[in-house]
Motif scaffolding. Structure first.
Motif, PDB file in Angstrom:
ATOM      1  N   ARG A 170      47.997  38.893  39.519  1.00 57.74           N
ATOM      2  CA  ARG A 170      47.129  39.456  38.486  1.00 57.74           C
ATOM      3  C   ARG A 170      46.692  38.405  37.464  1.00 57.74           C
ATOM      4  O   ARG A 170      45.563  38.400  36.986  1.00 57.74           O
ATOM      5  N   TYR A 182      46.426  35.068  37.990  1.00 59.44           N
ATOM      6  CA  TYR A 182      45.452  34.158  38.588  1.00 59.44           C
ATOM      7  C   TYR A 182      44.100  34.842  38.752  1.00 59.44           C
ATOM      8  O   TYR A 182      43.031  34.219  38.624  1.00 59.44           O
ATOM      9  N   THR A 183      44.152  36.144  39.013  1.00 60.76           N
ATOM     10  CA  THR A 183      42.892  36.886  39.117  1.00 60.76           C
ATOM     11  C   THR A 183      42.183  36.909  37.774  1.00 60.76           C
ATOM     12  O   THR A 183      40.951  36.776  37.689  1.00 60.76           O
ATOM     13  N   ARG A 184      42.942  37.093  36.690  1.00 56.84           N
ATOM     14  CA  ARG A 184      42.374  37.129  35.334  1.00 56.84           C
ATOM     15  C   ARG A 184      41.673  35.823  34.974  1.00 56.84           C
ATOM     16  O   ARG A 184      40.620  35.821  34.328  1.00 56.84           O
ATOM     17  N   PRO A 193      41.059  32.765  42.531  1.00 53.18           N
ATOM     18  CA  PRO A 193      41.386  33.672  43.637  1.00 53.18           C
ATOM     19  C   PRO A 193      42.243  33.039  44.722  1.00 53.18           C
ATOM     20  O   PRO A 193      43.051  33.732  45.353  1.00 53.18           O
ATOM     21  N   ALA A 246      45.666  33.210  43.571  1.00 50.71           N
ATOM     22  CA  ALA A 246      46.061  34.622  43.583  1.00 50.71           C
ATOM     23  C   ALA A 246      46.426  35.053  45.000  1.00 50.71           C
ATOM     24  O   ALA A 246      47.422  35.780  45.214  1.00 50.71           O
ATOM     25  N   HIS A 284      49.956  36.239  46.426  1.00 53.36           N
ATOM     26  CA  HIS A 284      50.093  37.515  47.137  1.00 53.36           C
ATOM     27  C   HIS A 284      50.866  37.318  48.442  1.00 53.36           C
ATOM     28  O   HIS A 284      51.727  38.150  48.795  1.00 53.36           O
TER      29      HIS A 284
END
Length: 433
Positions: A203, A205-207, A211, A214, A218
């Protein structure tokens, strides 16, 4: 849950208040883990009431922490927030934990207080900096306690609380740095914490718009979660194997106890049988000796009486007969004295013979006394044994025939006989004749 409910039921049956409180606390924890918050709240209220009335401070602190957590979980919208209520419970729990010296409860209470302050800022935009500061202070205080007292579970929890705090302050890069540092120092077998931290990194890294990182986080999250599932399966399998081994040992011990019990029982029964047989043999031996002594005495009497028959001048047999006929009217002491006198008169009769004769005559006199014959009735029995008829007996003792017959009927009744011949036979057995 089943074991906790069984423990609760047992504690209530035995009026064990502390056990009841602990069982209720366990049920609260299980309900919280399974998201049954309403059930957990009702059970927590009951446990709190028991702990307060019983003065169980340590248990009360744990229950208040659970209530504070439930208030924190209720923060699903601005309208349903119960953060201030939760802070009251958590702060009271912290005070009690400090009072009783429970470091683990202190650390957990600090975490819950920090979490509640984070909740209070959840719907604020921008966030309240004072609330944010207080949340950080309480979380760091809880981490310090967990590190100082080396409480692994709370050290892991502290990482999660702190990363959440960083996220709320929009300190994404600091949160990422902190989480990556935590991952590098984490025990390699702590797959659950690692998966949770990687999930947060996804979350974060997504912010910040990375990606690729992220996606990598994951993948790490999935790998760590799979390892955690495998770990739990292995632990479950190991637990089952351990339980089986323990049960097998318990069965072996039970079998050994049963074998020992049977052996002891067999030994006890053997000892009992030996004791009974020994007692019986001892009685048989004593009885045999008595019978031998009696036999010897009888043989001595027979020999003595035979000598009397061969030697008419010897009047010992006559004296014994006289004593026998008069025994019914003598006391036991008088009979024994006369027997001793006979011994003095006849050196050929030993003490055993005298005792035998004395006991025999005493036994007869007792039987005669039990029957209740009078001297007159004994006289009539002896005259009847001489073959005299009623008229002849009446003439001999100067009575009427009617009186003699009346005496005979009384004698029949007392001796349990029906005629003269039975009367004479019974009188002979008793030594009256």
């Amino acid at each position: 849950m089943e074991k906790a409910l069984a423990a609760l039921d047992l504690s209530r049956k035995n009026d064990y208040t502390l056990g009841e409180i602990r069982a209720l606390s366990t049920i609260v924890g299980i309900d919280i883990m399974t998201s049954r918050d309403a059930n957990a709240w009702e059970t927590a209220l009951e446990a709190e009431s028991r702990a307060r009335s019983g003065g169980f401070r340590k248990e009360l602190a744990g229950i208040l922490i659970s209530k504070a957590k439930l208030c924190s979980y209720a923060e699903i919208s601005p309208e349903t927030g119960r953060n201030d209520e939760g802070l009251i419970y958590a702060q009271e729990a912290l005070a009690i934990a400090e009072e009783v010296g429970e470091a683990e409860q202190q650390a957990e209470a600090c975490y819950v207080i920090g979490s509640l302050y984070i909740n209070k800022n959840r719907w604020s935009d921008p966030i309240d900096p004072e609330l944010y500061r207080q949340a950080g202070e309480w979380i760091i205080r809880g981490q310090t306690l967990a590190e100082t007292h080396d409480i692994p579970r709370l050290k892991r929890n502290g990482i999660m609380f702190r990363s959440r705090w960083y996220q709320q302050g929009d300190r994404n890069l600091e949160a990422i740095s902190y989480i990556e540092q935590a991952l590098s120092t984490l025990d390699e077998t702590d797959y659950l914490t690692a998966s949770s931290l990687n999930d947060r990194l996804v979350r974060l890294y997504t912010r910040i718009g990375e990606p690729e990182k992220a996606l990598a986080s994951h993948e790490d999250y999935v790998f760590q979660m799979q390892k955690y599932i495998q770990q739990k399966q292995d632990e479950t399998l190991q637990e089952m194997e351990t339980r089986f081994e323990v049960q097998e040992k318990e069965r072996q011990l039970e079998r050994r106890r049963y074998q020992i019990l049977l052996l002891v029982l067999a030994l006890v029964l053997s000892a009992l049988v030996i004791a009974i047989v020994a007692g019986y043999l001892r009685k048989v031996h004593i009885r045999a000796k008595e019978l031998q002594r009696l036999s010897d005495s009888k043989e001595q009497i027979i020999e003595f009486l035979s000598r009397d028959i061969r030697n008419p001048a010897n009047t010992m047999a006559e004296e014994i007969a006289t004593l026998s006929s008069s025994a019914a009217s003598l006391s036991p002491d008088e009979i024994r004295q006369k027997c001793r006198d006979l011994v003095e008169q006849a050196k050929v009769v030993n003490t055993d013979v005298a005792d035998y004769v004395g006991n025999l005559l005493i036994d007869r006199s007792r039987k005669i006394a039990d029957i209740g014959l009078s001297q007159r009735e004994i006289q009539i029995i002896r005259l009847s044994a001489e073959g005299l008829k009623a008229t002849e007996i009446a003439d001999r003792i100067f009575l009427s025939v009617h009186t003699v017959n009346t005496h005979r009927q009384r004698i029949y009744s007392k001796m349990g006989v029906k005629n003269v011949s039975d009367m004479i036979r019974k009188a002979t057995e008793l030594g009256i004749i």
